[in-house]
Design a protein around this motif. Structure first.
Motif, PDB file in Angstrom:
ATOM      1  N   GLY A   1       0.811  -1.204   0.000  1.00  0.00           N
ATOM      2  CA  GLY A   1       0.000   0.000   0.000  1.00  0.00           C
ATOM      3  C   GLY A   1       0.845   1.255   0.000  1.00  0.00           C
ATOM      4  O   GLY A   1       2.076   1.206   0.015  1.00  0.00           O
ATOM      5  N   ARG A   2       0.156   2.401   0.012  1.00  0.00           N
ATOM      6  CA  ARG A   2       0.819   3.702  -0.046  1.00  0.00           C
ATOM      7  C   ARG A   2       0.934   4.370   1.317  1.00  0.00           C
ATOM      8  O   ARG A   2       1.609   5.388   1.440  1.00  0.00           O
ATOM      9  N   SER A   3       0.249   3.839   2.322  1.00  0.00           N
ATOM     10  CA  SER A   3       0.185   4.550   3.598  1.00  0.00           C
ATOM     11  C   SER A   3       0.502   3.638   4.781  1.00  0.00           C
ATOM     12  O   SER A   3      -0.277   2.733   5.110  1.00  0.00           O
ATOM     13  N   LEU A   4       1.651   3.882   5.397  1.00  0.00           N
ATOM     14  CA  LEU A   4       1.987   3.183   6.640  1.00  0.00           C
ATOM     15  C   LEU A   4       1.070   3.648   7.767  1.00  0.00           C
ATOM     16  O   LEU A   4       0.743   2.878   8.672  1.00  0.00           O
ATOM     17  N   HIS A   5       0.655   4.915   7.706  1.00  0.00           N
ATOM     18  CA  HIS A   5      -0.248   5.447   8.729  1.00  0.00           C
ATOM     19  C   HIS A   5      -1.537   4.621   8.795  1.00  0.00           C
ATOM     20  O   HIS A   5      -2.006   4.272   9.884  1.00  0.00           O
TER      21      HIS A   5
ATOM     22  N   ASN B   1      10.526   6.678   9.061  1.00  0.00           N
ATOM     23  CA  ASN B   1      11.870   7.180   8.786  1.00  0.00           C
ATOM     24  C   ASN B   1      12.603   6.303   7.774  1.00  0.00           C
ATOM     25  O   ASN B   1      13.332   6.805   6.918  1.00  0.00           O
ATOM     26  N   GLN B   2      12.386   4.994   7.878  1.00  0.00           N
ATOM     27  CA  GLN B   2      13.046   4.108   6.914  1.00  0.00           C
ATOM     28  C   GLN B   2      12.405   4.255   5.530  1.00  0.00           C
ATOM     29  O   GLN B   2      13.100   4.221   4.520  1.00  0.00           O
ATOM     30  N   ALA B   3      11.088   4.420   5.490  1.00  0.00           N
ATOM     31  CA  ALA B   3      10.407   4.581   4.213  1.00  0.00           C
ATOM     32  C   ALA B   3      10.851   5.860   3.503  1.00  0.00           C
ATOM     33  O   ALA B   3      10.899   5.918   2.266  1.00  0.00           O
ATOM     34  N   LYS B   4      11.209   6.890   4.275  1.00  0.00           N
ATOM     35  CA  LYS B   4      11.635   8.159   3.686  1.00  0.00           C
ATOM     36  C   LYS B   4      12.992   8.071   2.994  1.00  0.00           C
ATOM     37  O   LYS B   4      13.380   8.986   2.265  1.00  0.00           O
ATOM     38  N   LEU B   5      13.724   6.981   3.210  1.00  0.00           N
ATOM     39  CA  LEU B   5      15.028   6.816   2.573  1.00  0.00           C
ATOM     40  C   LEU B   5      14.914   6.665   1.061  1.00  0.00           C
ATOM     41  O   LEU B   5      15.897   6.807   0.340  1.00  0.00           O
ATOM     42  N   ASN B   6      13.719   6.369   0.582  1.00  0.00           N
ATOM     43  CA  ASN B   6      13.482   6.301  -0.862  1.00  0.00           C
ATOM     44  C   ASN B   6      12.060   6.768  -1.140  1.00  0.00           C
ATOM     45  O   ASN B   6      11.130   5.965  -1.195  1.00  0.00           O
ATOM     46  N   GLU B   7      11.901   8.053  -1.304  1.00  0.00           N
ATOM     47  CA  GLU B   7      10.567   8.631  -1.492  1.00  0.00           C
ATOM     48  C   GLU B   7      10.039   8.446  -2.902  1.00  0.00           C
ATOM     49  O   GLU B   7       8.909   8.824  -3.198  1.00  0.00           O
ATOM     50  N   ASN B   8      10.865   7.890  -3.798  1.00  0.00           N
ATOM     51  CA  ASN B   8      10.398   7.610  -5.159  1.00  0.00           C
ATOM     52  C   ASN B   8       9.472   6.398  -5.198  1.00  0.00           C
ATOM     53  O   ASN B   8       8.712   6.226  -6.157  1.00  0.00           O
ATOM     54  N   VAL B   9       9.557   5.559  -4.169  1.00  0.00           N
ATOM     55  CA  VAL B   9       8.693   4.380  -4.099  1.00  0.00           C
ATOM     56  C   VAL B   9       7.392   4.787  -3.432  1.00  0.00           C
ATOM     57  O   VAL B   9       7.370   5.127  -2.249  1.00  0.00           O
ATOM     58  N   LYS B  10       6.314   4.774  -4.183  1.00  0.00           N
ATOM     59  CA  LYS B  10       5.026   5.225  -3.659  1.00  0.00           C
ATOM     60  C   LYS B  10       4.343   4.141  -2.828  1.00  0.00           C
ATOM     61  O   LYS B  10       3.809   4.407  -1.768  1.00  0.00           O
ATOM     62  N   ARG B  11       4.333   2.911  -3.324  1.00  0.00           N
ATOM     63  CA  ARG B  11       3.719   1.805  -2.573  1.00  0.00           C
ATOM     64  C   ARG B  11       4.792   1.176  -1.690  1.00  0.00           C
ATOM     65  O   ARG B  11       5.384   0.144  -2.022  1.00  0.00           O
ATOM     66  N   ASN B  12       5.048   1.827  -0.565  1.00  0.00           N
ATOM     67  CA  ASN B  12       6.187   1.424   0.269  1.00  0.00           C
ATOM     68  C   ASN B  12       5.810   0.599   1.490  1.00  0.00           C
ATOM     69  O   ASN B  12       6.682   0.126   2.217  1.00  0.00           O
ATOM     70  N   SER B  13       4.522   0.418   1.741  1.00  0.00           N
ATOM     71  CA  SER B  13       4.096  -0.313   2.940  1.00  0.00           C
ATOM     72  C   SER B  13       3.706  -1.753   2.608  1.00  0.00           C
ATOM     73  O   SER B  13       3.229  -2.034   1.516  1.00  0.00           O
ATOM     74  N   ILE B  14       3.940  -2.643   3.555  1.00  0.00           N
ATOM     75  CA  ILE B  14       3.580  -4.052   3.421  1.00  0.00           C
ATOM     76  C   ILE B  14       2.735  -4.452   4.625  1.00  0.00           C
ATOM     77  O   ILE B  14       3.125  -4.209   5.770  1.00  0.00           O
ATOM     78  N   HIS B  15       1.592  -5.051   4.359  1.00  0.00           N
ATOM     79  CA  HIS B  15       0.688  -5.513   5.422  1.00  0.00           C
ATOM     80  C   HIS B  15       0.405  -6.987   5.182  1.00  0.00           C
ATOM     81  O   HIS B  15      -0.165  -7.355   4.162  1.00  0.00           O
ATOM     82  N   ILE B  16       0.825  -7.820   6.105  1.00  0.00           N
ATOM     83  CA  ILE B  16       0.717  -9.275   5.958  1.00  0.00           C
ATOM     84  C   ILE B  16      -0.180  -9.830   7.050  1.00  0.00           C
ATOM     85  O   ILE B  16      -0.096  -9.409   8.210  1.00  0.00           O
ATOM     86  N   SER B  17      -1.043 -10.760   6.692  1.00  0.00           N
ATOM     87  CA  SER B  17      -1.809 -11.495   7.707  1.00  0.00           C
ATOM     88  C   SER B  17      -1.503 -12.978   7.563  1.00  0.00           C
ATOM     89  O   SER B  17      -1.492 -13.518   6.452  1.00  0.00           O
ATOM     90  N   LEU B  18      -1.220 -13.626   8.688  1.00  0.00           N
ATOM     91  CA  LEU B  18      -1.010 -15.070   8.737  1.00  0.00           C
ATOM     92  C   LEU B  18      -2.197 -15.666   9.465  1.00  0.00           C
ATOM     93  O   LEU B  18      -2.434 -15.363  10.643  1.00  0.00           O
ATOM     94  N   ASN B  19      -2.965 -16.482   8.764  1.00  0.00           N
ATOM     95  CA  ASN B  19      -4.236 -16.988   9.277  1.00  0.00           C
ATOM     96  C   ASN B  19      -4.145 -18.488   9.537  1.00  0.00           C
ATOM     97  O   ASN B  19      -3.733 -19.250   8.659  1.00  0.00           O
ATOM     98  N   PHE B  20      -4.572 -18.877  10.717  1.00  0.00           N
ATOM     99  CA  PHE B  20      -4.501 -20.269  11.128  1.00  0.00           C
ATOM    100  C   PHE B  20      -5.905 -20.877  11.185  1.00  0.00           C
ATOM    101  O   PHE B  20      -6.898 -20.160  11.225  1.00  0.00           O
ATOM    102  N   ALA B  21      -5.961 -22.184  11.196  1.00  0.00           N
ATOM    103  CA  ALA B  21      -7.250 -22.874  11.131  1.00  0.00           C
ATOM    104  C   ALA B  21      -8.051 -22.678  12.414  1.00  0.00           C
ATOM    105  O   ALA B  21      -7.492 -22.499  13.509  1.00  0.00           O
ATOM    106  N   VAL B  22      -9.367 -22.734  12.262  1.00  0.00           N
ATOM    107  CA  VAL B  22     -10.260 -22.647  13.414  1.00  0.00           C
ATOM    108  C   VAL B  22      -9.945 -23.796  14.379  1.00  0.00           C
ATOM    109  O   VAL B  22      -9.819 -24.949  13.974  1.00  0.00           O
TER     110      VAL B  22
END
Length: 419
Positions: free
Chosen positions: A8-12, A53-74
């Motif tokens: 995504g584009r927003s870490l916020h 602060n780490q994302a600002k090291l390369n402001e040319n990358v617009k989609r700089n955020s990663i959101h991962i979900s690890l889902n386990f069985a019921v």
């Protein structure tokens, strides 16, 4: 274990999403990796600023955020320590082991799962390539972790998952947060799964879960500002509870997002349009079907939901077809003129119009409406069916076409008065 990776584009946004879950008491912050302080000592500002602060090291990358979900069985009972270890091992295997990342344990669903926030910008300002990361890195990581921790395999877990049921989602006296969480579950299951090219087509699916994407009236401020709300519906299709702005959901599934989806989805529809038309034609040519109600029942057996849009006088003015097996939604007019409400009804000329214009309950469900759709199940239509009434893309107008024509006024030729 099922892993889902989104960029995504927003870490916020993803940070606030998880912290709001913590604030609501349905999530717990359990791990901060590659941070200069211990997990227990971190404030909200510490957690977020390290990533920003780490994302600002390369402001040319617009989609700089990663959101991962690890889902386990019921039913899987995984200790907090094991969840931390699984998160760390997974991130190491997919190439994010040196990145700062935050891990949250969520308790707002029937299955245990964790969320991980990080950035793809490395300490030297370079970008981690996430092209085909699911197939090339995530799958091997997932399989290794399943084997090491004796977890239910992803393939088996998908078969065991219980589909969403609207009766389980929410009640009319729910708080705004409960309403938002309930709608979010459905949006996550529908938006990227079904192929739709308009809001009415999307609503055809959403209304099976008593949810609607609402732009308001053309005179409303929301409509004029290109805004969008998501709302809950009661059993009669009436809007209930507080409407939630699209911008408040993680995906921000507003009008701009949906328009991109419409354009993208349109590219892949032709083959399935032809397939669906062929299946409908086979039934209509059989001569054993003599009404829309019978056509509806036969389509149900093939996992195709036929939705009849009916005006206040009980007249069917529109049809929508949902292929739940292939996850495609088509308004009748988009399939072709011969699949519109008018054309299909004309095929049943032997049936009186009055009989075709029975009450909604008789036409749509034979007098009984069930409210537990199993969207992901091939047996969807065996036990359940929901009445879905969409707003018309083309409103019903009883005025004959010939009477709408206006006469052209002939121009009178100017006479030359010069002598």
């Amino acid at each position: 274990m099922v892993a889902v990776i989104n960029s995504g584009r927003s870490l916020h946004n993803i940070f606030n999403y998880n912290e709001n879950k913590v604030k609501a008491g349905v999530a717990k912050f359990i791990l901060a990796s590659n941070y200069p302080m211990d997990t227990e000592e971190l404030t909200l500002a510490h957690k977020l600023n390290r990533l920003l602060n780490q994302a600002k090291l390369n402001e040319n990358v617009k989609r700089n955020s990663i959101h991962i979900s690890l889902n386990f069985a019921v039913g899987e009972n995984i200790s907090e320590n094991n969840l931390k270890a699984i998160a760390s091992e997974y991130m190491e295997t997919i190439g994010f082991g040196e990145q700062p990342f935050l891990v949250y344990q969520h308790n707002d669903a029937s299955h245990p799962h964790i969320h991980i926030i990080t950035t793809k910008i490395q300490a030297d300002g370079s970008r981690i390539d996430t092209q085909n990361i699911g197939k090339n890195r995530s799958e091997p990581a997932r399989k290794a972790i399943e084997k090491k921790y004796n977890l239910v395999e992803a393939e088996k877990q998908k078969k065991q998952e219980n589909p969403l049921k609207p009766m389980d989602l929410i009640g009319e006296g729910a708080t705004k947060l409960e309403t938002k969480n309930a709608i979010a579950k459905v949006l996550n299951a529908v938006l990227d799964t079904y192929n739709y090219t308009s809001i009415p087509e999307l609503n055809a699916v959403l209304k099976n879960y008593h949810i609607v994407a609402d732009r308001g009236t053309e005179q409303s401020r929301v409509y004029q500002k290109n805004g969008l709300y998501y709302r809950l519906l009661d059993k009669q299709g009436n809007k209930i509870c507080t409407p939630i702005k699209a911008s408040l959901f993680q995906q921000n599934p507003g009008l701009k997002f949906l328009e991109k989806q419409f354009t993208q989805n349109e590219k892949f529809r032709n083959a399935y349009r032809t397939l669906l038309k062929s299946r409908i034609d086979d039934l209509l040519k059989s001569n054993t079907i003599q009404s829309i109600h019978e056509l509806k029942e036969r389509l149900e057996k093939e996992n195709i939901q036929l939705i009849c849009r009916i005006n206040p006088d009980g007249i069917i003015y529109g049809l929508t077809y949902i292929d739940h097996q292939n996850k495609y939604v088509f308004n009748g007019s988009k399939l072709g003129k011969s699949y519109s409400a008018k054309a299909v009804q004309e095929r049943f000329e032997s049936m009186p119009l009055r009989q075709l214009s029975r009450s909604k309950e008789e036409v749509l469900s034979g007098g009984k409406i069930h409210l537990e759709p199993l969207v992901s199940s091939p047996d969807y239509f065996k036990n359940t069916f929901v009445e879905v009434l969409l707003q018309a893309e083309n409103y019903y107008d009883p005025l004959p076409f010939q009477l709408k024509k206006t006469r052209r006024k002939k121009r009178r030729k100017k006479q030359n008065t010069r002598l």
